[in-house]
Design a protein around this motif. Structure first.
Motif, short mmCIF file in Angstrom:
data_model
loop_
_atom_site.label_atom_id
_atom_site.label_comp_id
_atom_site.label_asym_id
_atom_site.label_seq_id
_atom_site.Cartn_x
_atom_site.Cartn_y
_atom_site.Cartn_z
N LYS A 1 -1.46 6.42 1.89
CA LYS A 1 -0.01 6.46 1.68
C LYS A 1 0.67 5.30 2.40
CE LYS A 1 2.91 9.29 3.78
NZ LYS A 1 3.64 10.45 4.25
N THR A 2 0.25 5.04 3.63
CA THR A 2 0.82 3.93 4.40
C THR A 2 0.51 2.58 3.75
OG1 THR A 2 0.56 5.22 6.42
CG2 THR A 2 0.90 2.86 6.68
N GLU A 3 -0.72 2.44 3.27
CA GLU A 3 -1.10 1.19 2.60
C GLU A 3 -0.29 0.96 1.33
OE1 GLU A 3 -3.50 -1.37 3.50
OE2 GLU A 3 -2.90 -0.34 5.33
N CYS A 4 -0.06 2.02 0.57
CA CYS A 4 0.75 1.89 -0.64
C CYS A 4 2.16 1.44 -0.30
CB CYS A 4 0.83 3.22 -1.39
SG CYS A 4 -0.66 3.63 -2.28
N LEU A 5 2.74 2.03 0.71
CA LEU A 5 4.10 1.67 1.10
C LEU A 5 4.15 0.24 1.63
CD1 LEU A 5 6.98 2.70 1.29
CD2 LEU A 5 6.48 3.40 3.63
N ARG A 6 3.16 -0.13 2.42
CA ARG A 6 3.13 -1.49 2.99
C ARG A 6 3.01 -2.53 1.87
NH1 ARG A 6 -0.72 -5.17 4.58
NH2 ARG A 6 -2.45 -3.79 4.07
N HIS A 7 2.10 -2.30 0.93
CA HIS A 7 1.94 -3.25 -0.16
C HIS A 7 3.14 -3.24 -1.10
CE1 HIS A 7 -2.03 -4.36 0.99
NE2 HIS A 7 -2.57 -3.18 0.72
N GLN A 8 3.72 -2.08 -1.30
CA GLN A 8 4.87 -1.98 -2.19
C GLN A 8 6.08 -2.72 -1.62
OE1 GLN A 8 7.95 0.01 -2.05
NE2 GLN A 8 8.41 -0.59 -4.12
N ASN A 9 6.20 -2.76 -0.31
CA ASN A 9 7.32 -3.45 0.32
C ASN A 9 7.11 -4.96 0.44
OD1 ASN A 9 8.94 -1.19 0.62
ND2 ASN A 9 8.00 -0.65 2.57
N ASP A 10 5.90 -5.44 0.17
CA ASP A 10 5.65 -6.89 0.17
C ASP A 10 6.42 -7.54 -0.96
OD1 ASP A 10 3.89 -6.63 2.25
OD2 ASP A 10 2.08 -6.81 1.01
N LYS A 11 6.71 -8.81 -0.81
CA LYS A 11 7.36 -9.54 -1.90
C LYS A 11 6.40 -9.74 -3.06
CE LYS A 11 10.80 -11.91 0.81
NZ LYS A 11 11.42 -13.16 1.17
N ILE A 12 5.13 -9.97 -2.72
CA ILE A 12 4.12 -10.20 -3.75
C ILE A 12 2.91 -9.33 -3.44
CG2 ILE A 12 2.52 -11.89 -4.73
CD1 ILE A 12 4.60 -14.03 -4.21
N ILE A 13 2.43 -8.62 -4.45
CA ILE A 13 1.19 -7.84 -4.32
C ILE A 13 0.11 -8.66 -4.99
CG2 ILE A 13 0.00 -5.70 -4.89
CD1 ILE A 13 2.80 -4.39 -5.05
N THR A 14 -0.77 -9.21 -4.20
CA THR A 14 -1.81 -10.09 -4.73
C THR A 14 -2.95 -9.29 -5.35
OG1 THR A 14 -3.03 -10.15 -2.65
CG2 THR A 14 -1.30 -11.82 -2.94
N ASP A 15 -3.76 -9.99 -6.13
CA ASP A 15 -4.94 -9.35 -6.72
C ASP A 15 -5.88 -8.85 -5.63
OD1 ASP A 15 -4.04 -9.80 -9.30
OD2 ASP A 15 -5.18 -11.66 -9.54
N ASP A 16 -5.96 -9.59 -4.52
CA ASP A 16 -6.82 -9.19 -3.42
C ASP A 16 -6.35 -7.87 -2.80
OD1 ASP A 16 -9.00 -9.59 -1.60
OD2 ASP A 16 -7.53 -10.17 -0.08
N GLU A 17 -5.04 -7.74 -2.59
CA GLU A 17 -4.50 -6.49 -2.05
C GLU A 17 -4.76 -5.33 -3.00
OE1 GLU A 17 -0.72 -8.02 0.61
OE2 GLU A 17 -0.45 -7.78 -1.56
N LEU A 18 -4.60 -5.59 -4.27
CA LEU A 18 -4.85 -4.58 -5.28
C LEU A 18 -6.31 -4.15 -5.27
CD1 LEU A 18 -3.57 -3.02 -7.69
CD2 LEU A 18 -4.32 -4.90 -9.13
N ASN A 19 -7.22 -5.12 -5.19
CA ASN A 19 -8.65 -4.83 -5.15
C ASN A 19 -9.04 -4.07 -3.89
OD1 ASN A 19 -9.14 -6.04 -7.62
ND2 ASN A 19 -9.58 -8.03 -6.70
N GLN A 20 -8.46 -4.44 -2.75
CA GLN A 20 -8.77 -3.75 -1.50
C GLN A 20 -8.35 -2.29 -1.55
OE1 GLN A 20 -10.49 -4.68 1.21
NE2 GLN A 20 -10.96 -6.57 0.14
N LEU A 21 -7.16 -2.03 -2.13
CA LEU A 21 -6.71 -0.64 -2.24
C LEU A 21 -7.59 0.13 -3.22
CD1 LEU A 21 -4.68 1.37 -1.18
CD2 LEU A 21 -3.21 0.80 -3.10
N GLU A 22 -8.00 -0.50 -4.29
CA GLU A 22 -8.90 0.16 -5.24
C GLU A 22 -10.24 0.50 -4.59
OE1 GLU A 22 -9.01 -2.54 -8.56
OE2 GLU A 22 -7.38 -1.47 -9.58
N ILE A 23 -10.73 -0.38 -3.72
CA ILE A 23 -11.98 -0.11 -2.99
C ILE A 23 -11.80 1.10 -2.08
CG2 ILE A 23 -13.50 -1.00 -1.17
CD1 ILE A 23 -13.12 -3.79 -2.50
N GLU A 24 -10.68 1.16 -1.38
CA GLU A 24 -10.41 2.30 -0.49
C GLU A 24 -10.28 3.60 -1.28
OE1 GLU A 24 -10.55 2.63 2.73
OE2 GLU A 24 -10.96 0.51 3.03
N ILE A 25 -9.64 3.53 -2.44
CA ILE A 25 -9.49 4.71 -3.28
C ILE A 25 -10.85 5.19 -3.78
CG2 ILE A 25 -8.62 5.51 -5.52
CD1 ILE A 25 -6.10 3.79 -4.91
N THR A 26 -11.69 4.25 -4.20
CA THR A 26 -13.04 4.59 -4.67
C THR A 26 -13.83 5.23 -3.54
OG1 THR A 26 -12.98 2.75 -6.23
CG2 THR A 26 -15.13 3.67 -5.72
#
Length: 117
Positions: A14-39
């Motif tokens: 939840k904290t990671e989602c909020l942190r990334h959502q508040n960024d100006k840009i959500i990079t592909d790397d950030e997206l991939n890292q969160l997908e890895i954590e979710i998996t």
């Protein structure tokens, strides 16, 4: 995974989602890292024997981070004005919306899981 670890992991996601959502840009790397954590999280949940109520509550969380499913028509005008910049802007807005939705799903499920335990 214990029930306490489950709650901490959900709070982390939840904290990671909020942190990334508040960024100006959500990079592909950030997206991939969160997908890895979710998996990793879903794998650990499947390996443990939680109650059916708990498993059902976790299964209600929509972990799909495919940004193409959200916010389709909102920024179409930018595609005509800026070309690539409009497409990039639309992609970022879709990602932010998806991360925000996941944040709210995790928050609601976390509350329900704490009430079950």
């Amino acid at each position: 995974m214990t029930e306490e670890t489950l709650i901490k992991y959900l709070e982390f996601l939840k904290t990671e989602c909020l942190r990334h959502q508040n960024d100006k840009i959500i990079t592909d790397d950030e997206l991939n890292q969160l997908e890895i954590e979710i998996t990793r999280f879903t794998k650990r949940v499947k390996e443990n024997e939680f109650s059916e109520k708990l498993k059902f509550e976790i299964s209600k969380i929509d972990f799909n981070l495919d940004e193409e499913n959200h916010n389709h028509s909102k920024f179409k005008i930018f595609n005509f004005i800026g070309g690539f910049q409009g497409k990039e802007f639309k992609e970022q807005e879709n990602r932010k919306q998806r991360f925000l939705k996941l944040y709210h799903d995790l928050d609601a499920s976390l509350f329900n899981i704490k009430s079950i335990l």
